[in-house]
Design a protein around this motif. Sequence first.
Motif, mmCIF file in Angstrom:
data_model
loop_
_atom_site.group_PDB
_atom_site.id
_atom_site.type_symbol
_atom_site.label_atom_id
_atom_site.label_comp_id
_atom_site.label_asym_id
_atom_site.label_seq_id
_atom_site.Cartn_x
_atom_site.Cartn_y
_atom_site.Cartn_z
ATOM 1 N N GLY A 43 0.797 -1.227 0.000
ATOM 2 C CA GLY A 43 0.000 0.000 0.000
ATOM 3 C C GLY A 43 0.821 1.265 0.000
ATOM 4 O O GLY A 43 0.314 2.339 0.326
ATOM 5 N N SER A 44 2.065 1.193 -0.411
ATOM 6 C CA SER A 44 2.983 2.334 -0.311
ATOM 7 C C SER A 44 2.673 3.476 -1.267
ATOM 8 O O SER A 44 3.188 4.579 -1.088
ATOM 9 N N GLN A 45 1.839 3.247 -2.278
ATOM 10 C CA GLN A 45 1.559 4.301 -3.257
ATOM 11 C C GLN A 45 0.145 4.876 -3.134
ATOM 12 O O GLN A 45 -0.206 5.815 -3.845
ATOM 13 N N VAL A 46 -0.647 4.339 -2.223
ATOM 14 C CA VAL A 46 -2.062 4.703 -2.143
ATOM 15 C C VAL A 46 -2.256 6.121 -1.598
ATOM 16 O O VAL A 46 -1.710 6.475 -0.556
ATOM 17 N N LYS A 47 -3.027 6.908 -2.351
ATOM 18 C CA LYS A 47 -3.354 8.267 -1.919
ATOM 19 C C LYS A 47 -4.851 8.450 -1.697
ATOM 20 O O LYS A 47 -5.262 9.255 -0.874
ATOM 21 N N THR A 48 -5.669 7.750 -2.475
ATOM 22 C CA THR A 48 -7.113 7.852 -2.296
ATOM 23 C C THR A 48 -7.717 6.445 -2.270
ATOM 24 O O THR A 48 -7.240 5.537 -2.954
ATOM 25 N N VAL A 49 -8.770 6.301 -1.473
ATOM 26 C CA VAL A 49 -9.407 4.994 -1.319
ATOM 27 C C VAL A 49 -10.918 5.183 -1.344
ATOM 28 O O VAL A 49 -11.467 5.946 -0.552
ATOM 29 N N GLY A 50 -11.553 4.477 -2.244
ATOM 30 C CA GLY A 50 -13.000 4.509 -2.324
ATOM 31 C C GLY A 50 -13.624 3.306 -1.628
ATOM 32 O O GLY A 50 -12.950 2.314 -1.336
ATOM 33 N N ALA A 51 -14.903 3.414 -1.383
ATOM 34 C CA ALA A 51 -15.617 2.358 -0.666
ATOM 35 C C ALA A 51 -15.577 1.022 -1.408
ATOM 36 O O ALA A 51 -15.487 -0.039 -0.784
ATOM 37 N N GLN A 52 -15.608 1.081 -2.738
ATOM 38 C CA GLN A 52 -15.626 -0.174 -3.501
ATOM 39 C C GLN A 52 -14.332 -0.964 -3.301
ATOM 40 O O GLN A 52 -14.359 -2.189 -3.163
ATOM 41 N N CYS A 53 -13.208 -0.274 -3.296
ATOM 42 C CA CYS A 53 -11.931 -0.977 -3.104
ATOM 43 C C CYS A 53 -11.772 -1.448 -1.660
ATOM 44 O O CYS A 53 -11.180 -2.504 -1.427
ATOM 45 N N MET A 54 -12.296 -0.678 -0.702
ATOM 46 C CA MET A 54 -12.274 -1.161 0.681
ATOM 47 C C MET A 54 -13.075 -2.451 0.773
ATOM 48 O O MET A 54 -12.671 -3.412 1.436
ATOM 49 N N GLN A 55 -14.216 -2.491 0.097
ATOM 50 C CA GLN A 55 -15.055 -3.686 0.097
ATOM 51 C C GLN A 55 -14.318 -4.864 -0.543
ATOM 52 O O GLN A 55 -14.374 -5.983 -0.034
ATOM 53 N N VAL A 56 -13.619 -4.615 -1.636
ATOM 54 C CA VAL A 56 -12.857 -5.685 -2.305
ATOM 55 C C VAL A 56 -11.778 -6.226 -1.364
ATOM 56 O O VAL A 56 -11.613 -7.444 -1.219
ATOM 57 N N ILE A 57 -11.054 -5.339 -0.702
ATOM 58 C CA ILE A 57 -9.975 -5.768 0.203
ATOM 59 C C ILE A 57 -10.541 -6.551 1.384
ATOM 60 O O ILE A 57 -10.023 -7.611 1.746
ATOM 61 N N LEU A 58 -11.623 -6.055 1.986
ATOM 62 C CA LEU A 58 -12.193 -6.756 3.135
ATOM 63 C C LEU A 58 -12.820 -8.091 2.725
ATOM 64 O O LEU A 58 -12.726 -9.075 3.461
ATOM 65 N N SER A 59 -13.419 -8.141 1.556
ATOM 66 C CA SER A 59 -13.954 -9.405 1.062
ATOM 67 C C SER A 59 -12.834 -10.416 0.832
ATOM 68 O O SER A 59 -12.956 -11.592 1.197
ATOM 69 N N ALA A 60 -11.738 -9.948 0.257
ATOM 70 C CA ALA A 60 -10.575 -10.826 0.034
ATOM 71 C C ALA A 60 -10.022 -11.319 1.360
ATOM 72 O O ALA A 60 -9.655 -12.480 1.498
ATOM 73 N N ARG A 61 -9.998 -10.425 2.346
ATOM 74 C CA ARG A 61 -9.517 -10.820 3.684
ATOM 75 C C ARG A 61 -10.317 -12.012 4.208
ATOM 76 O O ARG A 61 -9.749 -12.987 4.689
ATOM 77 N N HIS A 62 -11.627 -11.920 4.101
ATOM 78 C CA HIS A 62 -12.483 -13.021 4.583
ATOM 79 C C HIS A 62 -12.269 -14.284 3.753
ATOM 80 O O HIS A 62 -12.245 -15.393 4.299
ATOM 81 N N THR A 63 -12.103 -14.133 2.462
ATOM 82 C CA THR A 63 -11.870 -15.297 1.597
ATOM 83 C C THR A 63 -10.559 -15.981 1.965
ATOM 84 O O THR A 63 -10.509 -17.206 2.104
ATOM 85 N N TRP A 64 -9.510 -15.191 2.153
ATOM 86 C CA TRP A 64 -8.201 -15.777 2.500
ATOM 87 C C TRP A 64 -8.259 -16.419 3.877
ATOM 88 O O TRP A 64 -7.649 -17.462 4.090
ATOM 89 N N GLU A 65 -9.008 -15.801 4.815
ATOM 90 C CA GLU A 65 -9.156 -16.411 6.148
ATOM 91 C C GLU A 65 -9.841 -17.764 6.034
ATOM 92 O O GLU A 65 -9.423 -18.726 6.669
#
Length: 101
Positions: A43-65
């Motif tokens: 995440g070293s280059q991230v400057k802006t974050v939208g709700a859709q990408c937060m949802q993708v990351i959190l969904s992936a977190r649950h999938t990987w868990e």
Amino acid sequence: MDAEHAQASLYEVTLPEALDLRAALPLANSLLSARGGAIRLDGSQVKTVGAQCMQVILSARHTWERDGLPLTIINPTEDLLNAFVDAGLSIEGLVEGEQGK
């Protein structure tokens, strides 16, 4: 999958500067292509974050868990960390290092 095999299949994905609506589908596709192995999101280059990408990351977190594999964020910018905090979303345990506490 055992931990030894997961380590052998470690994927790293560099998150784009703008995690906006346009980045959500490519991010989801990138994560899906890495399924079956451990993954680190840089995440070293991230400057802006939208709700859709937060949802993708959190969904992936649950999938990987559910798959029993680690998914972590390394080198998160303050903008990335603050976006989750501002949205009231916990990323505890998702971020590697001191920033994840």
